[in-house]
Design a protein around this motif. Sequence first.
Motif, PDB file in Angstrom:
ATOM      1  N   TYR A  83       9.926  -4.228 -33.957  1.00 34.45           N
ATOM      2  CA  TYR A  83      10.434  -3.000 -34.561  1.00 34.45           C
ATOM      3  C   TYR A  83       9.290  -2.298 -35.270  1.00 34.45           C
ATOM      4  CZ  TYR A  83      13.304   0.183 -37.400  1.00 34.45           C
ATOM      5  OH  TYR A  83      13.865   1.299 -37.976  1.00 34.45           O
ATOM      6  N   ALA A  84       9.083  -1.020 -34.943  1.00 33.96           N
ATOM      7  CA  ALA A  84       8.077  -0.198 -35.610  1.00 33.96           C
ATOM      8  C   ALA A  84       8.756   1.028 -36.190  1.00 33.96           C
ATOM      9  CB  ALA A  84       6.967   0.215 -34.643  1.00 33.96           C
ATOM     10  N   GLY A  85       8.605   1.219 -37.509  1.00 38.59           N
ATOM     11  CA  GLY A  85       9.258   2.338 -38.173  1.00 38.59           C
ATOM     12  C   GLY A  85       8.611   3.672 -37.910  1.00 38.59           C
ATOM     13  N   THR A  86       7.368   3.665 -37.413  1.00 33.45           N
ATOM     14  CA  THR A  86       6.726   4.918 -36.997  1.00 33.45           C
ATOM     15  C   THR A  86       6.297   4.766 -35.541  1.00 33.45           C
ATOM     16  OG1 THR A  86       4.602   4.224 -37.997  1.00 33.45           O
ATOM     17  CG2 THR A  86       6.056   5.598 -39.323  1.00 33.45           C
ATOM     18  N   ASP A  87       4.993   4.549 -35.267  1.00 30.95           N
ATOM     19  CA  ASP A  87       4.505   4.523 -33.896  1.00 30.95           C
ATOM     20  C   ASP A  87       4.067   3.123 -33.469  1.00 30.95           C
ATOM     21  OD1 ASP A  87       4.835   7.309 -33.882  1.00 30.95           O
ATOM     22  OD2 ASP A  87       2.772   7.642 -34.570  1.00 30.95           O
ATOM     23  N   PHE A  88       4.051   2.897 -32.173  1.00 30.17           N
ATOM     24  CA  PHE A  88       3.563   1.650 -31.577  1.00 30.17           C
ATOM     25  C   PHE A  88       2.545   2.022 -30.505  1.00 30.17           C
ATOM     26  CE2 PHE A  88       4.873  -2.220 -28.741  1.00 30.17           C
ATOM     27  CZ  PHE A  88       3.661  -2.837 -29.012  1.00 30.17           C
ATOM     28  N   SER A  89       1.315   1.490 -30.657  1.00 28.55           N
ATOM     29  CA  SER A  89       0.252   1.781 -29.694  1.00 28.55           C
ATOM     30  C   SER A  89      -0.274   0.488 -29.101  1.00 28.55           C
ATOM     31  CB  SER A  89      -0.907   2.538 -30.366  1.00 28.55           C
ATOM     32  OG  SER A  89      -0.483   3.789 -30.863  1.00 28.55           O
ATOM     33  N   ALA A  90      -0.410   0.449 -27.783  1.00 24.67           N
ATOM     34  CA  ALA A  90      -1.042  -0.657 -27.071  1.00 24.67           C
ATOM     35  C   ALA A  90      -2.395  -0.167 -26.596  1.00 24.67           C
ATOM     36  CB  ALA A  90      -0.173  -1.103 -25.902  1.00 24.67           C
ATOM     37  N   THR A  91      -3.466  -0.674 -27.213  1.00 18.46           N
ATOM     38  CA  THR A  91      -4.810  -0.197 -26.917  1.00 18.46           C
ATOM     39  C   THR A  91      -5.706  -1.384 -26.575  1.00 18.46           C
ATOM     40  OG1 THR A  91      -5.609  -0.344 -29.209  1.00 18.46           O
ATOM     41  CG2 THR A  91      -4.454   1.663 -28.583  1.00 18.46           C
ATOM     42  N   GLY A  92      -7.004  -1.096 -26.338  1.00 19.82           N
ATOM     43  CA  GLY A  92      -7.937  -2.159 -26.004  1.00 19.82           C
ATOM     44  C   GLY A  92      -7.470  -2.886 -24.756  1.00 19.82           C
ATOM     45  N   GLY A 105       9.084   6.156 -33.732  1.00 19.08           N
ATOM     46  CA  GLY A 105       8.173   7.249 -33.423  1.00 19.08           C
ATOM     47  C   GLY A 105       7.790   7.270 -31.958  1.00 19.08           C
ATOM     48  N   ASP A 106       6.468   7.341 -31.702  1.00 18.72           N
ATOM     49  CA  ASP A 106       5.946   7.424 -30.342  1.00 18.72           C
ATOM     50  C   ASP A 106       5.449   6.065 -29.858  1.00 18.72           C
ATOM     51  OD1 ASP A 106       6.396  10.182 -30.387  1.00 18.72           O
ATOM     52  OD2 ASP A 106       4.367  10.610 -31.131  1.00 18.72           O
ATOM     53  N   PHE A 107       5.519   5.856 -28.569  1.00 19.49           N
ATOM     54  CA  PHE A 107       5.026   4.643 -27.926  1.00 19.49           C
ATOM     55  C   PHE A 107       3.922   5.065 -26.961  1.00 19.49           C
ATOM     56  CE2 PHE A 107       6.237   1.063 -24.724  1.00 19.49           C
ATOM     57  CZ  PHE A 107       5.154   0.310 -25.130  1.00 19.49           C
ATOM     58  N   THR A 108       2.705   4.538 -27.199  1.00 19.09           N
ATOM     59  CA  THR A 108       1.547   4.951 -26.415  1.00 19.09           C
ATOM     60  C   THR A 108       0.874   3.751 -25.772  1.00 19.09           C
ATOM     61  OG1 THR A 108       1.141   6.821 -27.904  1.00 19.09           O
ATOM     62  CG2 THR A 108      -0.677   6.148 -26.483  1.00 19.09           C
ATOM     63  N   VAL A 109       0.569   3.853 -24.491  1.00 17.28           N
ATOM     64  CA  VAL A 109      -0.212   2.847 -23.772  1.00 17.28           C
ATOM     65  C   VAL A 109      -1.540   3.485 -23.405  1.00 17.28           C
ATOM     66  CG1 VAL A 109      -0.338   1.340 -21.761  1.00 17.28           C
ATOM     67  CG2 VAL A 109       1.871   1.737 -22.882  1.00 17.28           C
ATOM     68  N   ASP A 110      -2.621   2.975 -23.987  1.00 17.09           N
ATOM     69  CA  ASP A 110      -3.955   3.542 -23.782  1.00 17.09           C
ATOM     70  C   ASP A 110      -4.956   2.392 -23.731  1.00 17.09           C
ATOM     71  OD1 ASP A 110      -6.160   5.136 -23.566  1.00 17.09           O
ATOM     72  OD2 ASP A 110      -6.062   5.967 -25.589  1.00 17.09           O
ATOM     73  N   ASN A 142       8.029  10.175 -28.190  1.00 13.76           N
ATOM     74  CA  ASN A 142       7.479  10.308 -26.850  1.00 13.76           C
ATOM     75  C   ASN A 142       6.912   8.989 -26.332  1.00 13.76           C
ATOM     76  OD1 ASN A 142       7.983  13.115 -27.049  1.00 13.76           O
ATOM     77  ND2 ASN A 142       5.992  13.428 -28.036  1.00 13.76           N
ATOM     78  N   VAL A 143       6.982   8.823 -25.024  1.00 15.42           N
ATOM     79  CA  VAL A 143       6.315   7.710 -24.346  1.00 15.42           C
ATOM     80  C   VAL A 143       5.133   8.298 -23.581  1.00 15.42           C
ATOM     81  CG1 VAL A 143       6.528   5.851 -22.661  1.00 15.42           C
ATOM     82  CG2 VAL A 143       8.484   6.450 -24.113  1.00 15.42           C
ATOM     83  N   THR A 144       3.931   7.845 -23.930  1.00 13.11           N
ATOM     84  CA  THR A 144       2.725   8.377 -23.301  1.00 13.11           C
ATOM     85  C   THR A 144       1.940   7.237 -22.675  1.00 13.11           C
ATOM     86  OG1 THR A 144       2.589  10.165 -24.930  1.00 13.11           O
ATOM     87  CG2 THR A 144       0.613   9.711 -23.627  1.00 13.11           C
ATOM     88  N   VAL A 145       1.789   7.276 -21.366  1.00  9.50           N
ATOM     89  CA  VAL A 145       1.016   6.281 -20.632  1.00  9.50           C
ATOM     90  C   VAL A 145      -0.188   6.992 -20.027  1.00  9.50           C
ATOM     91  CG1 VAL A 145       1.066   4.560 -18.790  1.00  9.50           C
ATOM     92  CG2 VAL A 145       3.142   5.026 -20.118  1.00  9.50           C
ATOM     93  N   GLN A 146      -1.378   6.569 -20.420  1.00 15.72           N
ATOM     94  CA  GLN A 146      -2.589   7.237 -19.963  1.00 15.72           C
ATOM     95  C   GLN A 146      -2.749   7.109 -18.443  1.00 15.72           C
ATOM     96  OE1 GLN A 146      -4.425   9.280 -21.818  1.00 15.72           O
ATOM     97  NE2 GLN A 146      -2.963   8.843 -23.471  1.00 15.72           N
ATOM     98  N   GLY A 169      13.566   9.490 -26.780  1.00 20.11           N
ATOM     99  CA  GLY A 169      14.157  10.718 -27.286  1.00 20.11           C
ATOM    100  C   GLY A 169      13.368  11.970 -26.991  1.00 20.11           C
ATOM    101  N   GLY A 170      12.062  11.836 -26.712  1.00 16.19           N
ATOM    102  CA  GLY A 170      11.216  12.996 -26.490  1.00 16.19           C
ATOM    103  C   GLY A 170      10.870  13.187 -25.030  1.00 16.19           C
ATOM    104  N   THR A 171       9.592  13.000 -24.707  1.00 24.17           N
ATOM    105  CA  THR A 171       9.124  13.132 -23.339  1.00 24.17           C
ATOM    106  C   THR A 171       8.505  11.827 -22.882  1.00 24.17           C
ATOM    107  OG1 THR A 171       6.936  13.930 -24.038  1.00 24.17           O
ATOM    108  CG2 THR A 171       8.663  15.588 -23.675  1.00 24.17           C
ATOM    109  N   ALA A 172       8.361  11.684 -21.582  1.00 21.17           N
ATOM    110  CA  ALA A 172       7.689  10.528 -21.004  1.00 21.17           C
ATOM    111  C   ALA A 172       6.661  11.022 -20.003  1.00 21.17           C
ATOM    112  CB  ALA A 172       8.682   9.587 -20.329  1.00 21.17           C
ATOM    113  N   THR A 173       5.402  10.638 -20.188  1.00 19.04           N
ATOM    114  CA  THR A 173       4.337  11.065 -19.284  1.00 19.04           C
ATOM    115  C   THR A 173       3.557   9.857 -18.809  1.00 19.04           C
ATOM    116  OG1 THR A 173       2.836  11.434 -21.153  1.00 19.04           O
ATOM    117  CG2 THR A 173       4.095  13.319 -20.391  1.00 19.04           C
ATOM    118  N   GLY A 174       3.092   9.906 -17.584  1.00 25.36           N
ATOM    119  CA  GLY A 174       2.319   8.822 -17.004  1.00 25.36           C
ATOM    120  C   GLY A 174       3.144   8.002 -16.034  1.00 25.36           C
ATOM    121  N   THR A 175       2.570   6.913 -15.567  1.00 28.44           N
ATOM    122  CA  THR A 175       3.216   6.056 -14.578  1.00 28.44           C
ATOM    123  C   THR A 175       4.062   5.005 -15.272  1.00 28.44           C
ATOM    124  OG1 THR A 175       1.372   6.366 -13.045  1.00 28.44           O
ATOM    125  CG2 THR A 175       2.848   4.510 -12.623  1.00 28.44           C
TER     126      THR A 175
END
Length: 474
Positions: A83-92, A105-110, A142-146, A169-175
Amino acid sequence: MATDVEVGLKQRRKAAVLGVAGAAFAAAALAAVSAAHGAVGPITGTSPLAPPLGACLGPQCPGTWPPPHNGDFGGRDAAINIYAGTDFSATGRAAEAEGKIVVLGDFTVDKSGGGIFNAGVVGVGSRVPPPDGSDFVTVGGNVTVQPTDRLEVGGTDANGPAYGNLVYGGTATGTINVVPPGQAIQRPGAADQYSDLRGYIEDRSACAATAPATGTVSVSPSAVTFTGDGTSMLQVFDVPGDIGGASTVGIEFDNIPSGATVLVNMTGTAPVINTYTGTGLAGDQTTELRPHLMWNFPNATSATIRGGAQFQGSILGGNPAGTLSIQTPGQNGRVYVAGGLVLTNSNAGSEIHAYPFDGVLPECGSAPTSSSSSSSSEPTVSTSDTGTTSAPTTAPTSSAPTSSSSSTTTGPSSGSAMPTTPSGTQPSFSTSPSGRGLAATGSSLAPALGLAAAALSVGAGVLAFTSRKKGKHA
């Protein structure tokens, strides 16, 4: 009036008797935690985390939880694992996040160099996914996948798929590849039903930080040792600074009664845990403690867990303005933060594995207020003569395609309206702050670790609790 935990446990027992499906029971349990949480006052006792947090949830919970493996699925767990109260980012080189995931918040895969990020189901983990057809990943923003990455939701074993939905709830971009018949569903207000859990996590973290220490902490060049009192079923340790910091050290526990919960309060504003302890295998000390081990970060604006091993135990982060960075190869346990979460590792794939927290934590009463109201009635699960709940037991439908297991999304799609909880209303948590402190008794690590400066910053962290706002950002 019964406490939220008592009500939640009653719901759990009722679901076990009636054989309620895991997804429906998760919704009922979430509604049950709508009991009011006022300003945090003195500690009144201990209790488990209320569903849908903490212990495994639903009738398909496994009897045993083996170390991380790549075998067949061992059951289903409807509780939230991340559970993340704001954003969750998967990086590195972040690789996988297992179990039910909720991000307000937003979920980002980068990922560095690109690649696949698995969510809900992982290749190596507890191999206990959420119930089939439920929402595996819920994202409020938003879900953002680079472009060089791919997000994979769901997975398979020798017996077939474990499938669920990605709801955003927002947008989803990427594969984005959702294992069928799971779907990617754009749903306005997707995470609204979970938004008040943020305040609940903040409150439980703040309350846990007020618990007096029952044990001592000692430091050597190679290890930090937590020595309990040998009798208390809640073993509490205070660490006002780092464990290891710039150096990688071992973590050892001594004189802990069998079955006791171990609570480590990392009370600084920028704590670091840097350890090589945690094989994840049977016989490893921290692995044996894992179901009852909680690492609490009540004040951290930035907290970091790194090292070369599987980090054992669940994590609670109470500062809604804070960010937790997990940089270990594996994290075995629940991860609940009121703020942001970053999963990253530059040298090896970093993973979060689904393992329950079966321990108890301090529970605080409400501080007196000038006016308050309460209801003596307890939430209940509506049942029919056939023993089924009124909660929906099938996955929501949408216009998302189901003929292919892979979809590349470049924007929001139309979806079904957000379902309500069994009572027909969204659950509500009162999250009024005040009455919080950091009472610390027992041994302090400041002399051994040179942490006097960190201790001075605790007061500033406590002040952060008095300006909480609901929503995506504090």
